[in-house]
Each structure stands twice: as C-alpha cells, then as structure tokens.
Write a protein that holds these residues in place. Sequence first.
Motif, mmCIF file in Angstrom:
data_model
loop_
_atom_site.group_PDB
_atom_site.id
_atom_site.type_symbol
_atom_site.label_atom_id
_atom_site.label_comp_id
_atom_site.label_asym_id
_atom_site.label_seq_id
_atom_site.Cartn_x
_atom_site.Cartn_y
_atom_site.Cartn_z
ATOM 1 N N ASN A 104 -33.678 42.662 8.771
ATOM 2 C CA ASN A 104 -34.635 42.350 7.700
ATOM 3 C C ASN A 104 -34.847 40.842 7.611
ATOM 4 O O ASN A 104 -33.998 40.038 7.951
ATOM 5 N N GLU B 229 -35.112 38.498 5.298
ATOM 6 C CA GLU B 229 -34.236 37.596 4.555
ATOM 7 C C GLU B 229 -32.949 37.341 5.324
ATOM 8 O O GLU B 229 -32.460 36.211 5.397
ATOM 9 N N GLY C 33 -33.402 43.486 -10.006
ATOM 10 C CA GLY C 33 -32.997 43.444 -8.607
ATOM 11 C C GLY C 33 -33.711 42.314 -7.904
ATOM 12 O O GLY C 33 -34.676 41.745 -8.421
ATOM 13 N N VAL D 130 -34.335 40.404 -3.607
ATOM 14 C CA VAL D 130 -34.053 40.519 -2.184
ATOM 15 C C VAL D 130 -33.161 39.356 -1.774
ATOM 16 O O VAL D 130 -33.523 38.194 -1.920
ATOM 17 N N GLY E 272 -30.395 42.145 1.923
ATOM 18 C CA GLY E 272 -31.483 43.102 1.810
ATOM 19 C C GLY E 272 -31.899 43.290 0.357
ATOM 20 O O GLY E 272 -31.699 42.420 -0.466
ATOM 21 N N GLN E 273 -32.478 44.455 0.053
ATOM 22 C CA GLN E 273 -32.918 44.717 -1.313
ATOM 23 C C GLN E 273 -31.693 45.001 -2.170
ATOM 24 O O GLN E 273 -31.009 46.005 -1.986
ATOM 25 N N THR F 269 -29.868 45.951 -5.562
ATOM 26 C CA THR F 269 -30.015 46.570 -6.875
ATOM 27 C C THR F 269 -28.683 46.450 -7.593
ATOM 28 O O THR F 269 -27.697 45.995 -7.018
#
Lengths: 393, 320, 297
Positions: A301, A303, A359, A361, A365-366, A368
């Motif tokens: 990903n 980021e 949340g 990024v 990753g994402q 939460t």
Amino acid sequence: MRAFDTRRMAVTTAILAAAALVVAGCGDGGDGSGGGNGSGSGDLPAEIKIVGVHDMTGPVAYAGVGASKGAILAAEEVNEQEFLGPGVKIVVEDVDTAGEVDTATSEMTKVMADQSVAAIIGPAQSQQAAAVAPLVERAKVPTVFTQAGSEGVVIGDYTFRATAPIATYYHLAADYLADEGLTDISIIYNATFVTFAELAEDVVPALASERGLNIVDSISVQASTQDFTSPARAIADRNPDAVLMHLTAPQAVTFLTQLRQAGYTGQVVGASMHGGGNIASAGEHGVGVVYPTDFSPAQQNEEARAFVERFRAKYGEDPDVYASDGYDALWWIARAIKASGSATREGIMEGLKKVAAEGFVGAKGQLTFEGNDMRVPGVVVRWDGSKETVISG
Amino acid sequence: MTTWYYTNIVLIQSTFTTLLLALSLQVPMRVGVFSFAGVGCFGLGGYAAAIAMTRFDMSTAESVAVGTALAGVAALLLGLLVQRLTGLYLAMATVAFTLIVSVVAVNGGDLTGGAGGIFGALGDLQTWHLLVAAVVVVALLAMTERGAIGRRVEAVRENPELAASFGINVTRYRVTAFTVSGVLGGLSGAFTILLRSTVTPDAISFHLIVLALTVIIVGGWTSWLGALVGSVIFVWLPSMLDFVGDWEAVVYGAIVALAAVFLPEGVVGLIGATVRRLRRVRRRAGGAGAVPAAAPDADLPDADAASPAVVPPATRGVTQ
Amino acid sequence: MTLQALLDALTLGSVYLLFALGMALVWGTIGILNFAHGVTFMFSAFVAHLVAEQVRLPMPAIVVIAVATGALLSTLTQLLAFQPIMKRARDYRTAEMRILIGGIGVAAIPLAVAQRISLGSPFGYQTSSYRAEVYQVLGLRVTTTGLIILAAGLGIGIGASWWIRASRQGLALRSIGVDPVTASLMGVNRSALALSTMAVAGGLAGLAGALLTYHLGAIASETGDTFLIKAFAIIVLGGLGCMTGSVLGSYVLAAAETVVLVNNWGSWVDAVSFGLIFLVLLVRPQGLLGRAEVRRT
C-alpha cells in the motif's frame, strides 16, 4: 562504631521523624494541563514536546530503538509538511527504561511531572506499560503505548495503544492455514510470555474450531527453556501439516534449527515478533516461515511504501514493526493536535479520541480503532532468509 | 522542594521497599545463615496482597497484613525444613524456593493471573506509611544489634559451637532469623506491588536476588545502616548515571566491582573507618593523654566493630 | 523413556556440563564462585560471531577464537577483581560474598557491550562453513554437533575430574581450596596457579560458547545468565568441591527436565528441576557426591 550508636540513632530518628512530618504535610499530587510554551500559529505553541519512553538498552532494545526511530521520522515529516501550521514544531525526546519495570515507573513519573511535556509515547513491554498505566490516568497525561499487548494497559481516557494486539489479526494466519489445507496443527508456546500464553491457550483453539483446524499437540515451555531437542523431536515424529511457533526470538531460532534437524519438513507459522530479521540467525532453517504481522516493509500500500522509502533514506535500513508503531503513534498524536486545535494534555486526549473515532491511514494501512486501541488490517508474510514477502492479507 | 518530591516520588518510595527487601537478606546473614528466601517471600507477599485486593476486595491495610503474614509463615516452615543445610547449599535451596514460587505463579490459573500476572491492585499507600514501617523495623533491628542480644547474634554467626556451649540456642536464633526475613520480604513485596499496581511472575527472579545481595554487600552487611546506604545508592544510582547515556550498565557494573574489591565492610565500613581515622587525628592534635593501645587496633582496616567480641578489654574501654 | 529421549537427555546433559565445567573447576579447586562465567560464555561466542561475520571461517577456527576470548576475559576478571578481593580478605567467608558480587559487577561490562551491538537480537554462526549433518543410527537421529558436544562434555568432564585427583598440580589446586595459607607454606604458588586455573576455566567457557551456539543455532545476550543459574544448581546438586559430582549433576538435571518436557508439563520444568534439587538437599545436605560435613549445631 559502638560509641556512636546512641547518638547516631538519635540523630537518624530525628531526621527521619522530621522528614515524616514534611512528607505527611504534603497533600496529594496535582496534575497539569501541560502543553507547550511560546506561541505559534493560532492556539498552538511554537514547540510541542513529546517524550518517547522506550527500552533503548536491555534485552528487548530492538523494540524500543525501532519505535524511537519511527517516531523521530514521523516528527520530521510533520514539521517539514507544516502539518500543524507554520511555526509549529513537534520536538521528540527519548528516555531509556533499560528493560526494568522500576526504571520505567520512575522515568514516567519524572516525565509526567514535567509540565512542558504534552504527550508521551509509552513503553513497549507489557509489564512496564501495565505498571505505568494507572499513574498515567492519575496524572492525566495522554500516553500512546506501542506493542504492550496485555490487559491492564488501555484502561481509561488517557491511555491509548498504537499496536493492535496480535490476537486481533491472528485470524489471518488461521485463514492461511485453512486455505492451504493445512488442517492438522501442533502448537509450541512459551507459557510464561503473556501474549503467547493467551494466543495458544485461548485464541488459537477458538480460531481452529471455527475453521475446521485440528490441534494435534499443544506443547508448553518456559522462558528459560533453551534447548528444544525433545519437543522438536516429539513434533517431528507426529508430523503435523503445520507447526505454530509462539516463542521468543532466540528460542525460535533454536527451535527451528532443531526441528529441521529432527527431520520435519512441513510449514512453520510464527508471530510478528519474528519479523524484522529476528530469525535471520536461523539461516536456512528459517526459510519458508510464515507469520502474521501488523507491518512489513514488503507491504504494497502507498503509505507503507512511502514510509519505507523515507525510512531507508534517513536510516539506511528497512523499517520493522516497531518502527511502524512509533511512526503511526506520533502521526496519531499530530492528527490529534490538529483535530482538537490544542496542544494541552487534555486537548490532545480529546484529539486522540476524535481521530480514533474516524480512523486514519498510517504506515500499517487503514487504521481503525476499538476505543483507544488500534486495529490494523494485518498481513501474512513469508521469510525467505533475508527478507519478507507478502503472501496474503 | 515539593516538585522535586513529586518528580522523584517513585524513587523515594522505592528506597523504602528496597530497604525492607535488603534487610530480609541481611538479618539472616548476620546470624550466619545464607538465605535468599526473603526474595521468594517478597513474591509470596506481593502476590498474596494483590490477590487479596483484587480477588477478595480487601482494603490496603488488610492486603498488606495478609501478604506479610503468609510470607512469614512460609518462611518459618521453610526455615524448619532446611535447618540442616549450611553455606551455599542453603543458599541454593532458598534460590530454588524463590524460583519455584515464580513457576507456581505462572501456573496458578485465574487466581494468580498466569503469565500476565495481576494488574489493577493499586493500594492507597502514602510515603509516610512506608516511612513509619521502615522506622519501626529499623528501630527493632537496631535494638538487636547492640547489647547482649547483639553479642549473642555475633556469637551464633562467628562460632556456633562456642555459642552452643554457652547455652545459646543456636537453632532458635537461626529459625527466628529465617522467619523475620520472611516477614520483611513479605512486607516489602506487599508494599511494592500495591504501589506498582501490577505483579507478574517475572518480578520474582534471580535478578532480584542479585540486586538485593548487591545492595547489602556494597552498603555493608553488618548493620541495618548498610542496608539503608545500599538501598539509597542502588535506587538513585541509575538516575544519577543518566548523563552517561547508553553505557549506564557499564558504569554501574564498574561501581559494583570496585565496591566489592575495595570496600570489605561496604560503604558503611568505609564511613566508619574514615570517622575513626578523623577521630584519631583529632585526638592526636588535641594532644591529650592518648592511649597508645588504641592505635594498633584502629589502624587495621579489617578489625572493627564487626567482631566486637574479639576487642581486647583495654581498648574497648577507650573506644566507648 | 524411549531410547531417543534418553539420547536427547544425554545431549542436553552434556550441554549443561560443558557450560558448568569451567565454573565447577574453579569452584572445586581454588574455591571461587565465578558469577561472571555466564557472560564470559556469551561474550566469547559473540566475539567469534563478529569475526565470523567478516570472514568465512570453519568451526575449529571459531572455537579457537571463542576459547581465546574466554580465557582472556577470565584472566582479566581474576586480575582485576578476584585477586584483589582475596588479598584484602580477612577470612574466607566474607570474601565469598564479595567475590560473588565482584564477579557480577565485572560481568556487566561485556554484557552491556554485547547488548548494545546486538540490540537484544539473537546471533549465531550462519556465515561459518560448518553445517551440521544429521545421521540415522540404529533408528536414532543424531546430529554431528550433538555428538561433538557429547564427546567434549563427557571427555573433558571425566578427564578433568581424574586429572585433579591424580596429578600433582591437581593436588596443589585442591590444597589452595582447603587451606590457602598452608598451601603457600608448602611451596604452592597460589596466584600463578589461581590465574592459570581461571584462564583454563575461561577457555572452557569459550569452548562451551562456541559449541552451544552451534547446537542451539543462535544465542542472545541473556542466554548466559539462564545457564548460570542452572550451572550453580548443578554444582550444588553434585556436591561442592567435587568435579565428578558436577558431571553427575548435569545429567541428573537434564534427565529430569527431559522427562518433564516429554510428558508435556513444559511450564513446570523449572519447578521440577529446582524442586528435585531441593529434595536432594533435604535428604543429603552435602549434595549427591559431596563431602559430608560434621555439624554439631
């Protein structure tokens, strides 16, 4: 010494009694609204001080040093991008806990008493974290812990955690096993290590029954177990489809070596602690080990890739899980300051909660959150002897 | 003053709990018993107090009492069990006891919290509680260091057969010392855990034994003052050494090694010897009728209050 | 216990023995309990690891480097710490504790260095040219490293026991442990003998460091301390002052631990091992093969 005794005793008692009076006279501790000094843009001061309390020396120094590097890189980015506005900088200072709970407690107390400290990135060791968590709550200093996966760490408004406990993403490993058809599994685990004990005794059996996996053997060892010839042989003789290895890094290396020497050729599944090259010394015996982790420098990903590139540029090496923790922790704090528009301790606490509710990024990753606790998508990687490759997640 | 106090409150409280732990090792050593059971009792007391508070909802005072009492009883039983052992054999047996306590804690299921231990056992202990406890303990111990009791304790340590021939019940002194060490260890453990709010099996380890032993050897094992000096040094040393940065452990080790080599009676012995030397200088400068008989005794750095039973009557009269 | 498990126990016992040898040698002769032994063990292996990372070396070379480092470290410890303490000591008992603490203090230095460089991660000899082979003999799995350790442990252990008992130098060494003053009156050069004994013990620690690192694949900076406690337990179990006792003690401890592991009570290993030692001490207060002391009080 004899002649002195009476006089010395009297003097000592007098001093101690006086001290007792002074001490008893003092009331309970106060807290502070802390924050920075000077004036930057808007309500934010020019310099916001964040202190990282890590194990920079001692047996798990690799965790503390990694977290520190990640946090410092993040602070640099925040300042370069002027994320909090022109003229506002985050300053990171590090304090060493040397692997000791008492040192951690006393250093944390000192840091919390320093009113110029806005927030703290807390110790990675679970014992240290659990010991300082109540103090943090009492002193009302927002603290973001990294690693520290046990209970008793995220206990109130001011305690936060920037590492998802492995129990929350271990299902990825179970999915991998089910997908590959590796249904008969043996577990070997370090029963004196909290995270592993919890995994092996509660989490994995639950996951296994959900996915139709069959636990053939569950072998427990202690932290002081150094030689694994017997359990390795026992497992090799049973020859399960996969072996779940919940051991500390040096134990893992020995176990892998002796397992392969005992003739086992099946799949070994490790844990995030085996990342960052920690099983490199197992050499060829470590090739092919698969483990679920919350971060890998091989992640694709955007980021993560950017983070890896910047980390390499600054430090000349790849970041590991611990660096990603420190990085995401500091970015969380920076976003918190922006979200609440305040760099006071209370403001940061509110901000951290706000950001958690939405949340964001990060390098992992994402991200939460469940309350103040981070959750990550997680990833399963394979170790090929010198680096990781992502295979699922 | 108050900001310094609050910044360093953990160190201040730690000094008292370390003092109690060090005393739990020093008391049997004074009687000639090499027991590290105090550390195991630290663990027992700590766990008992934590369990009392979190599982049985007892108050701070009750939890401390439970922890201390349990540890004391365990030490008494242990002491009776290992009566026949001496020297390093006894030391090893007590080390075994301590490590077994740790293993039992890991395998104790829900009662002891297993590998994670117990958290949330935050007592409302104030520094003055610790101070009062320390003062009471020290006062009681100091009384056993002087006068007839002091001499008997010396005798039991230096020459047990001779002491027995004088009618001193050597076994009773030893077992009592064992029990006292258990009580002190348990008290220290209960205090420490209720201050720290968590206890894990790792807290009870060989490392802790080494720390306690270092405290009394460097501080001085002959009296409670040595334990106090040692505790102050080792609790505050890491923060003093902050400026050394990463090499703190090296400096720490060097200091310990130097103290072991050059200070036979510990720091307290050094202070005592310096004081004696100053007094001699003052006496000579005063030009009074200094008794020559005093000089040879005070000159020997090794001969001092550690074995007053051996001081010849003439000089004893002078030094009093 | 199956034959395979027995073989495993033998190997484990040799692992412990190899480590404990140096400590037992020094303790049984000149009466020094060297708590720096664990760090000497680890640091010798570590130095060999650092060298091996630069140059591809065969196993004998690595062993030689480790042995040399160990001998050097122990000699320094003796010169800088133990010898001065013994010189200043009024009597033996007070010196005992100070030697213990002195050893611990001195050990902190190489430990800090190793921790700093390795940051706590394990290290091994992956770059060396030696690869362990696994053989099937009589249905038993045997590794070459295991064999080497078995041979080295037993060989040196029994050899040293015999040498101490049978040779003149062994006699001289034992006399220092019994009564240093009389020994020197008899013409025994105490400091030279003590120094060379410590050097040999250090060399043994280095040997153990190299071989065990091969056997375990890798060790970390704290590995030495875990072994140290077991070595202490073994020496006491076997009986202080008796090398043969330490040999026996190592195998007894290893057997107990293997039985526990084989029956999957893995988290109770320490309790069983130390409980066993405790029981033995209750029944035989002088250890398995120790000299029975006459006590009237």
